[in-house]
Structures are given as structure tokens and as C-alpha cells.
Design an enzyme around this catalytic site. Structure first.
Site, mmCIF file in Angstrom:
data_model
loop_
_atom_site.group_PDB
_atom_site.id
_atom_site.type_symbol
_atom_site.label_atom_id
_atom_site.label_comp_id
_atom_site.label_asym_id
_atom_site.label_seq_id
_atom_site.Cartn_x
_atom_site.Cartn_y
_atom_site.Cartn_z
ATOM 1 N N GLY A 120 0.823 -1.203 0.000
ATOM 2 C CA GLY A 120 0.000 0.000 0.000
ATOM 3 C C GLY A 120 0.851 1.245 0.000
ATOM 4 O O GLY A 120 2.020 1.211 0.382
ATOM 5 N N GLU A 121 0.252 2.331 -0.456
ATOM 6 C CA GLU A 121 0.959 3.601 -0.445
ATOM 7 C C GLU A 121 -0.031 4.698 -0.134
ATOM 8 O O GLU A 121 -0.982 4.917 -0.864
ATOM 9 C CB GLU A 121 1.635 3.847 -1.803
ATOM 10 N N GLY A 122 0.162 5.347 1.007
ATOM 11 C CA GLY A 122 -0.721 6.443 1.378
ATOM 12 C C GLY A 122 0.032 7.755 1.321
ATOM 13 O O GLY A 122 1.173 7.808 0.853
ATOM 14 N N PHE A 148 1.136 9.341 3.784
ATOM 15 C CA PHE A 148 2.118 9.481 4.848
ATOM 16 C C PHE A 148 3.078 8.303 4.967
ATOM 17 O O PHE A 148 3.819 8.202 5.935
ATOM 18 C CB PHE A 148 1.400 9.703 6.185
ATOM 19 N N GLY A 149 3.077 7.414 3.991
ATOM 20 C CA GLY A 149 4.001 6.299 4.087
ATOM 21 C C GLY A 149 3.750 5.227 3.041
ATOM 22 O O GLY A 149 2.739 5.236 2.336
ATOM 23 N N VAL A 150 4.712 4.306 2.949
ATOM 24 C CA VAL A 150 4.607 3.186 2.026
ATOM 25 C C VAL A 150 4.697 1.898 2.845
ATOM 26 O O VAL A 150 5.473 1.820 3.800
ATOM 27 C CB VAL A 150 5.753 3.213 0.982
ATOM 28 N N VAL A 151 3.879 0.892 2.472
ATOM 29 C CA VAL A 151 3.832 -0.352 3.226
ATOM 30 C C VAL A 151 4.296 -1.514 2.340
ATOM 31 O O VAL A 151 3.871 -1.640 1.195
ATOM 32 C CB VAL A 151 2.397 -0.606 3.752
ATOM 33 N N LYS A 170 6.141 -0.510 7.429
ATOM 34 C CA LYS A 170 5.648 0.786 6.957
ATOM 35 C C LYS A 170 6.775 1.789 7.114
ATOM 36 O O LYS A 170 7.330 1.957 8.198
ATOM 37 C CB LYS A 170 4.426 1.238 7.766
ATOM 38 N N ASP A 180 -9.843 6.612 11.890
ATOM 39 C CA ASP A 180 -9.784 6.247 10.470
ATOM 40 C C ASP A 180 -10.299 4.821 10.288
ATOM 41 O O ASP A 180 -9.711 4.023 9.566
ATOM 42 C CB ASP A 180 -8.338 6.400 9.968
HETATM 43 P P1 ADP Z 1 -1.669 3.314 5.015
HETATM 44 O O1 ADP Z 1 -1.210 4.438 5.866
HETATM 45 O O2 ADP Z 1 -0.988 3.230 3.699
HETATM 46 O O3 ADP Z 1 -3.172 3.254 4.895
HETATM 47 P P2 ADP Z 1 -1.887 0.787 6.488
HETATM 48 O O4 ADP Z 1 -1.304 0.594 7.840
HETATM 49 O O5 ADP Z 1 -3.378 0.893 6.406
HETATM 50 O O6 ADP Z 1 -1.161 2.017 5.804
HETATM 51 O O7 ADP Z 1 -1.415 -0.422 5.585
HETATM 52 C C1 ADP Z 1 -1.638 -0.424 4.179
HETATM 53 C C2 ADP Z 1 -2.061 -1.812 3.720
HETATM 54 O O8 ADP Z 1 -1.058 -2.769 4.044
HETATM 55 C C3 ADP Z 1 -3.316 -2.337 4.396
HETATM 56 O O9 ADP Z 1 -4.490 -1.913 3.769
HETATM 57 C C4 ADP Z 1 -3.125 -3.830 4.315
HETATM 58 O O10 ADP Z 1 -3.511 -4.296 3.044
HETATM 59 C C5 ADP Z 1 -1.622 -3.988 4.447
HETATM 60 N N1 ADP Z 1 -1.237 -4.262 5.845
HETATM 61 C C6 ADP Z 1 -0.947 -3.361 6.810
HETATM 62 N N2 ADP Z 1 -0.610 -3.958 7.971
HETATM 63 C C7 ADP Z 1 -0.704 -5.298 7.747
HETATM 64 C C8 ADP Z 1 -0.469 -6.485 8.549
HETATM 65 N N3 ADP Z 1 -0.084 -6.412 9.825
HETATM 66 N N4 ADP Z 1 -0.631 -7.689 7.956
HETATM 67 C C9 ADP Z 1 -1.016 -7.778 6.656
HETATM 68 N N5 ADP Z 1 -1.232 -6.723 5.860
HETATM 69 C C10 ADP Z 1 -1.096 -5.497 6.381
HETATM 70 MG MG MG Z 2 -4.732 2.425 5.944
#
Ligand code: ADP
Ligand code: MG
Length: 353
Positions: free
Chosen positions: A29-31, A33-36, A56, A168
Site C-alpha cells: 500500500g501507499e498512502g 504518509f508512508g509506504v507499506v 511501513k 480512520d
Molecule cells: P496506510 O497508511 O498506507 O493506509 P496501512 O497501515 O493501512 O497504511 O497499511 C496499508 C495496507 O497494508 C493495508 O491496507 C493492508 O492491506 C496492508 N497491511 C498493513 N498492515 C498489515 C499487517 N499487519 N498484515 C497484513 N497486511 C497489512
Molecule cells: Mg490504511
């Protein structure tokens, strides 16, 4: 004060990690405020699926998010994704970025699952781990939705009892944990901890307009500007009682309930249209129902039918969550005791076979 000592001691005895301990996998994911990313440990050659991690890389709000995750880990661990470690990584960029590491809970968020045509039956299979040989229909769908709602409210009650408002709550921030076979909350990037005044003043621009409650400020605008941490500790239980900031999350959770009951409200544009219609009805859900019911599509009619089961307790619960005034909304704890949840959930269903 004790809490900070505890946090410090815990920190001393936990393993510490750095940038080079992790190997980056695919981007999740990419928001703003950060990239995951999905990641794994660099020095674990025979790592199993359980060893998968999530990283993240966060900007300025990373520090608050680390703080929130450490607090959750000590106070209500089962509510959220299992947090491993967080640190400031400043070897490359100037100013650095915060790295947050969690266990990889599973592939699917509630948003992913709700987008599937098979919803909610796809969730039933994940929760009880087998295919049910029962007739499909409203009763069964209601039972699955009820189980999801109970799990989300349970996680939310854990956060609220700890003094944390998430701010959120949305299907994208609810992950299905394959290990515990339950839904957990993720993404504490916009959360506020009222008890110690962390991230006390809501940052409006963080709020997702699709799921945000109508109140602009979670704390009343009469609340004086953010007190320093010790003052906030003394004051905040009172402020909590006065302003009921937890009810912001309840409104968002109510919208998720609505989307689960009405497939046609699951996409962004129809959700936004719903919010506009509700506003036109002065946020009276019953008035909204009257206004759409006469010309309702079969899909809408089916949703009302689902919520009307058992004397309309589903509709009653939904109506007590989606209300204009925060103080008229039900709390997570009270919602869990609502008659909608009296019937046995999915676990009982699997024993009945
Ligand atoms: P953002 O700030 O980008 O919204 P999130 O914390 O919501 O960040 O994480 C983005 C995405 O990463 C989530 O929608 C989910 O799909 C995946 N993700 C985040 N944390 C986990 C986790 N602990 N296990 C599996 N997937 C996760
Ligand atoms: Mg999120």
C-alpha cells in the site's frame, strides 16, 4: 509516569532491529504518509509463513504511530495487528523516516473481502475454516455480518477502553488475521490517545471523508488548546465523558455495517451519495429509509429485509450507530451487549452440523 517507565523497561529487553535486518518484498500500500511493504527477516534462511512481516516507512506521523502501537501492545494487544518494532531510520534521507514492523496478519482486508461477489460467504469460510453445506439466504448472511460486527466492535472496545480513538475506521483498515481467524484493526496513523494527550488536536486533513462522522472536530471546539502531557492525563477522563470522542469511530463502524447489509452501497460513489441523501434527511436514518424505500431497488429492499430480521434489531443497532449527535450514538461496549448479538455467531453454526 509509570507508563513511561514501563515503556522504557520493555524497550530495553526487546530485541532491537535496524534497516539491514529486513528484506523488502512486494508493496502492499501507499498512502499520503508512508509506504507499506511485505518483508522478511534477512537472517532467517528457513523462515516460515508465520515469520512474514509488514514494514511501513512513514514520514512525520511515524513517531505517533509507533507510540500508539506500543501502547496497544501493552494494553489491548488483540485489538490490532501484532506490532513487532518501530524505529527512526536515518541512514539515507535527511531527517530520516520511521520504520514500523508488524507480523503479517493475512492477505485480505475487510475492503478486499467486501469487494468480492462471494461476500459474506467468503468470510464465513475464513472464520470457521470449512465450507458450510447450509442453504444460502438472508438468515445466514445476517449471521456472518453479525460475527464480523461483533469482532470489529470488540477490537474497537479494546482501543476505546485504553483511551485511544482511531479516527480512520474503514474496511481498508480492518485486516483478517489468518492466525486468530478474527478481524483486527490496523493503521493507527491518525489515532489520538486522550489519556496522555498524544496527537490531541485532531488533524482534520487526516480524516477520510468517506467514513468520517459529521462532526468536524472530535473534541468540541470549546475544548482549550492541547494541554501539555501531564495536564492532559489529569483532565482527559473528564474530557472523554464530555465529548465522547470514541463515538467518531462508532459512526464509521455504522457505515461499514450499512455497506455490509447493502451491496449497492459498497463502492465509494454510492457511499458518498448515501451521505448526501442522509444529510438532506437531517441525518435521520428512518427518514432516509422512507425516502428511498418506495423506489428501492431489489438490492436495497433485500438489505432492509436483512436488518429487519428478528424484529428489526439489526436496523435498531445500525440506527443507534449512525446518528448526527455523538452523544446519542451507542458506545462500542454497549453495542456488544445489544440484542442483535444475542444469537450465537458463526462458531455455533459450525457446531450445529
Ligand atoms: P496506510 O497508511 O498506507 O493506509 P496501512 O497501515 O493501512 O497504511 O497499511 C496499508 C495496507 O497494508 C493495508 O491496507 C493492508 O492491506 C496492508 N497491511 C498493513 N498492515 C498489515 C499487517 N499487519 N498484515 C497484513 N497486511 C497489512
Ligand atoms: Mg490504511
Amino acid at each position: 509516569f509509570d507508563m513511561f517507565v514501563l515503556a522504557f523497561v520493555e524497550r530495553l529487553f526487546r530485541p532491537t532491529y535496524g534497516k539491514d535486518d529486513f528484506v523488502l518484498g512486494k508493496k502492499l500500500g501507499e498512502g499520503a504518509f508512508g509506504v507499506v511493504y511485505k518483508v522478511s527477516f534477512a537472517k532467517k534462511p528457513n523462515s516460515k509463513k508465520e515469520d512474514d512481516l509488514v514494514l511501513k516507512k512513514a514520514t512525520e506521523y511515524g513517531a505517533v504511530e509507533i507510540w500508539m502501537n506500543e501502547r496497544v501492545r501493552r494494553a489491548c494487544a488483540s485489538s490490532c495487528a501484532d506490532f513487532v518494532y518501530g524505529f527512526l531510520e536515518n541512514s539515507s534521507k535527511k531527517g530520516g523516516e520511521y520504520w514500523l514492523i508488524w507480523r503479517f496478519e493475512g492477505e485480505a482486508t475487510l475492503a478486499d473481502l467486501m469487494q468480492s461477489k462471494g461476500f459474506p460467504y467468503n468470510v464465513e469460510t475464513m472464520i470457521i475454516g470449512e465450507v458450510q453445506d447450509l442453504p444460502k439466504g438472508l438468515e445466514r448472511e445476517n449471521r456472518i455480518i453479525q460475527t464480523i460486527m461483533r469482532q470489529v466492535l470488540f477490537a474497537l472496545d479494546g482501543l476505546h477502553s485504553t483511551g485511544i480513538v482511531h479516527r480512520d475506521i474503514k474496511p481498508q483498515n480492518i485486516i483478517f488475521s489468518e492466525g486468530s481467524r478474527t478481524f483486527k484493526i490496523i493503521d493507527l496513523g491518525a489515532a489520538a490517545d486522550l489519556r496522555v494527550g498524544i496527537n490531541y488536536i485532531p488533524k482534520e486533513f487526516l480524516l477520510d471523508p468517506r467514513y468520517a462522522a459529521p462532526e468536524q472536530y472530535i473534541m468540541s471546539t470549546q475544548t482549550p488548546s492541547a494541554p501539555s502531557a501531564p495536564v492532559a492525563t489529569a483532565l482527559s477522563p473528564v474530557l472523554w465523558q464530555l465529548n465522547l470522542p470514541d463515538r467518531f469511530d462508532i459512526y464509521s463502524t455504522g457505515l461499514i455495517f450499512l455497506q455490509m447489509a447493502f451491496p449497492s452501497l459498497r463502492n465509494d460513489s454510492s457511499l458518498i451519495q448515501f451521505k448526501r441523501q442522509l444529510k438532506r434527511c437531517d441525518y435521520d436514518l428512518n427518514a432516509w429509509r422512507t425516502s428511498v424505500e418506495s423506489r428501492a431497488t431489489p438490492d436495497l429492499r433485500r438489505g432492509f429485509e436483512l436488518l429487519d430480521l428478528d424484529g428489526g434489531i439489526g436496523w435498531e443497532l445500525l440506527s443507534s450507530m449512525v446518528r448526527y449527535r455523538a452523544r446519542q450514538r451507542i458506545s462500542a461496549k454497549t453495542a456488544l451487549a445489544h440484542p442483535y448479538f444475542d444469537k450465537e455467531g458463526l462458531l455455533a453454526l459450525s457446531f450445529m452440523q
